[in-house]
Design a protein around this motif. Structure first.
Motif: not given
Lengths: 316, 287
Positions: B240, B244, B246-248, B250
């Protein structure tokens, strides 16, 4: 007297910024260019949590919401400390189960070239042969502002005219990330009911936003884990999750190391109510920009309300 | 558990009887794949017994991970379809019957029948577990007509994981959500019956023995607790900090409460990334 001004914005156009929340820094920068110098120097802005507009009922100690209320388009009254956090957890456990709850609370995604944006609303169409139009779930952003004690009375509340139409996130000069003000209210932290915290013998601390341990920002201190977090008491469930993020100031980008939000630790301090109040105005480095927001809970409570139903029995 | 047939209770440590009960887990919801309620489900499918009660309460506990207690109520009026409603469909999430409902009503001899057979007919329960992990047809079916965003694929894998842990003597409160990651192209870490999701980048497990994998406890009773448990993981199985996208993912997983809905969301999200190559999730993004 510590006062906070809660703000609720409607998401008026697709959003391209940080996925976990609109950072306090982004909101601060958007507000700061519209206010006078005293306000600019004295205000602190929380992270903005995304909230779906839906029917729901209070959970987790909140007392001021009537069951079955329409939420996400206004700010409910705040009477108890727990009411402050109704919109602060992305899991939004208040969302009614009478609609597909996870569909309501999942960001609708939109693709723009190679980037994914959060749409400003989700449309749920109905079967072709039934009455009624498509159901629309709009989204909001919840944050709060406070100011240094000596000027708080002069600075708050910030005028609603100033706050309407802020733009945050990427592409904001091209129409993305527009926020329209839906509601605003000022709350004095000293006036709230903290009886649930007083009544409990043990407490837990929840990290509502990331806590900064190190920052490249000039003059920023490195911070160790606060002594009043009983990390050893948490060892059975693994260490603390850490995450790197960035703080953008003009042209410059500064790396920031954090302990990630959403985690909980046992509370090892002796004044949970004072800690609770300080957690609202935030602790640690970059707290002015939203980092270090904490919530204190009685240790016996569970943020998943259904676990309580399960322990009490009931048919599956 | 009074209605559990005694011969189905597999003793832990006994490979023979233990294996019989695992087969029951993979065969218990064939009626849903065929678009029928339990009461109208056949007892046999291509010569194997299906739709039998799963021992040790594993089915009921897995249901509580994704659905509320008590009598179900329609959450999408006038729908009445077993076809799963996808969450990952852009702004216009079509929460409506889209006309084509053959997934929920496949014939015994049709292509759907062949796809179901791969998931239930073998007597090798480890092979059935692998088949369910990679299956696409049950991902199109919800685990209840009342809760259309749930997935019978991940419900079944959760039933199997709970059953395998229970038959080894563990209680629900002993269980952890654990994650492992691997390089794209490498083989994922798979624990027979206890791995509940495999993606090109990582795998998700429900186990009483997480070892040194990042893991968080499921809690003392089953509940729609995915967002809570995921948020307590000491590490997430993707980067993350760097990307980005992977942040979305998460951020979305911190919002989804039903377990089978969340696991299905991960599958759909990572499949969209995978089909779009290493760069962007263009192709297949709108499931």
């Amino acid at each position: 007297m510590t006062r906070v001004q809660q703000l609720l914005f409607g998401v008026a156009s697709p959003y391209f910024g940080h996925p976990y929340f609109v950072t306090g820094h982004a909101l601060y920068a958007a507000i700061a260019r519209r206010v006078d110098a005293v306000t600019r120097r004295s205000i602190a802005v929380s992270h903005g949590v995304f909230v779906p507009c839906a029917y729901g009922s209070p959970v987790d100690g909140a007392v001021s919401v009537r069951p079955g209320s329409k939420l996400g388009d206004s700010l409910p009254a705040v009477e108890a400390y727990a009411d402050l956090f109704l919109y602060r957890d992305a899991a939004h456990r208040w969302v009614s189960a009478s609609r597909p709850r996870d569909a309501t609370n999942t960001h609708p995604l939109q693709q723009y070239r190679d980037r994914v944006a959060f749409a400003d609303a989700a449309l749920f169409s109905r079967p072709a042969d039934t009455e009624g139009a498509a159901r629309r779930v709009s989204w909001a952003v919840h944050c709060y502002v406070h100011a240094d004690d000596d000027v708080s009375d002069a600075v708050l509340p910030i005028s609603e005219d100033v706050l309407d139409g802020l733009r945050v996130g990427g592409g904001r000069n091209y129409g993305f990330g527009e926020l329209s003000l839906l509601d605003s209210q000022v709350i004095a932290l000293e006036d709230l009911d903290y009886s649930r915290l007083h009544a409990a013998d043990e407490h837990r601390v929840e990290l509502v936003t990331p806590y900064v341990t190190a920052s490249e920002f000039p003059g920023a201190d490195s911070q160790s884990v606060p002594w009043w977090w009983d990390v050893a008491g948490r060892a059975a469930t693994g260490g603390l999750r850490r995450r790197a993020t960035r703080l953008v100031k003009g042209e410059d980008v500064y790396d920031v190391e954090t302990i990630d939000h959403g985690q909980t630790v046992p509370y090892a301090g002796s004044d949970p109510v004072a800690t609770a109040r300080n957690g609202v105005t935030r602790v640690g480095t970059h707290s002015r920009y939203g980092f270090g927001e904490l919530r204190v809970r009685p240790a016996g409570t569970d943020r998943v309300p259904e676990r309580g139903e399960g322990r009490a029995g009931g048919d599956a | 558990m009074s209605d559990v047939p005694s011969e189905a209770l597999g003793a832990s440590g006994d490979a023979g009887s233990g294996d019989v009960s695992m087969l029951v887990a993979y065969r218990h919801d064939v009626h849903k794949l065929r678009g029928r309620s339990h009461g109208h489900g056949a007892e046999q499918f291509r010569g194997v017994r299906v739709n039998e009660s799963v021992p040790l309460g594993a089915d009921g506990d897995a249901a509580l991970l994704s659905r509320p207690r008590g009598r179900p109520r329609d959450t999408l009026p006038a729908r009445e379809s077993w076809r799963r409603v996808p969450l990952l469909a852009g702004a216009e999430a079509v929460l409506a019957d889209d006309g084509d409902d053959d997934v929920g009503d496949v014939g015994d001899a049709g292509a759907g029948g062949a796809a179901i057979a791969e998931l239930v007919v073998s007597d090798d329960s480890v092979a059935l577990h692998e088949a369910w992990l990679g299956a696409s047809v049950p991902a199109l079916v919800s685990e209840s007509v009342y809760f259309p965003t749930t997935s019978v694929k991940y419900h079944t894998l959760l039933v199997a994981a709970l059953l395998d842990n229970y038959r080894a003597g563990n209680a629900f409160e002993d269980l952890w959500l654990a994650v492992t990651s691997h390089e794209p192209g490498e083989v994922a870490t798979v624990v027979p019956h206890r791995t509940v999701l495999v993606t090109p980048w990582f795998a998700v497990h429900v186990t009483a023995e997480p070892g040194d994998w990042p893991a968080a406890r499921l809690g003392d009773v089953p509940a729609r607790s995915f967002a809570d448990v995921w948020t307590r993981l000491p590490d997430v199985p993707f980067d993350v900090d760097e990307q980005r996208r992977w942040r979305v993912l998460d951020a979305q997983l911190r919002r989804i409460r039903a377990w089978s809905t969340a696991l299905q969301y991960i599958e759909s999200f990572t499949a969209a990334l995978d089909s779009g190559g290493s760069g962007t999730p263009v192709a297949g993004w709108s499931v």
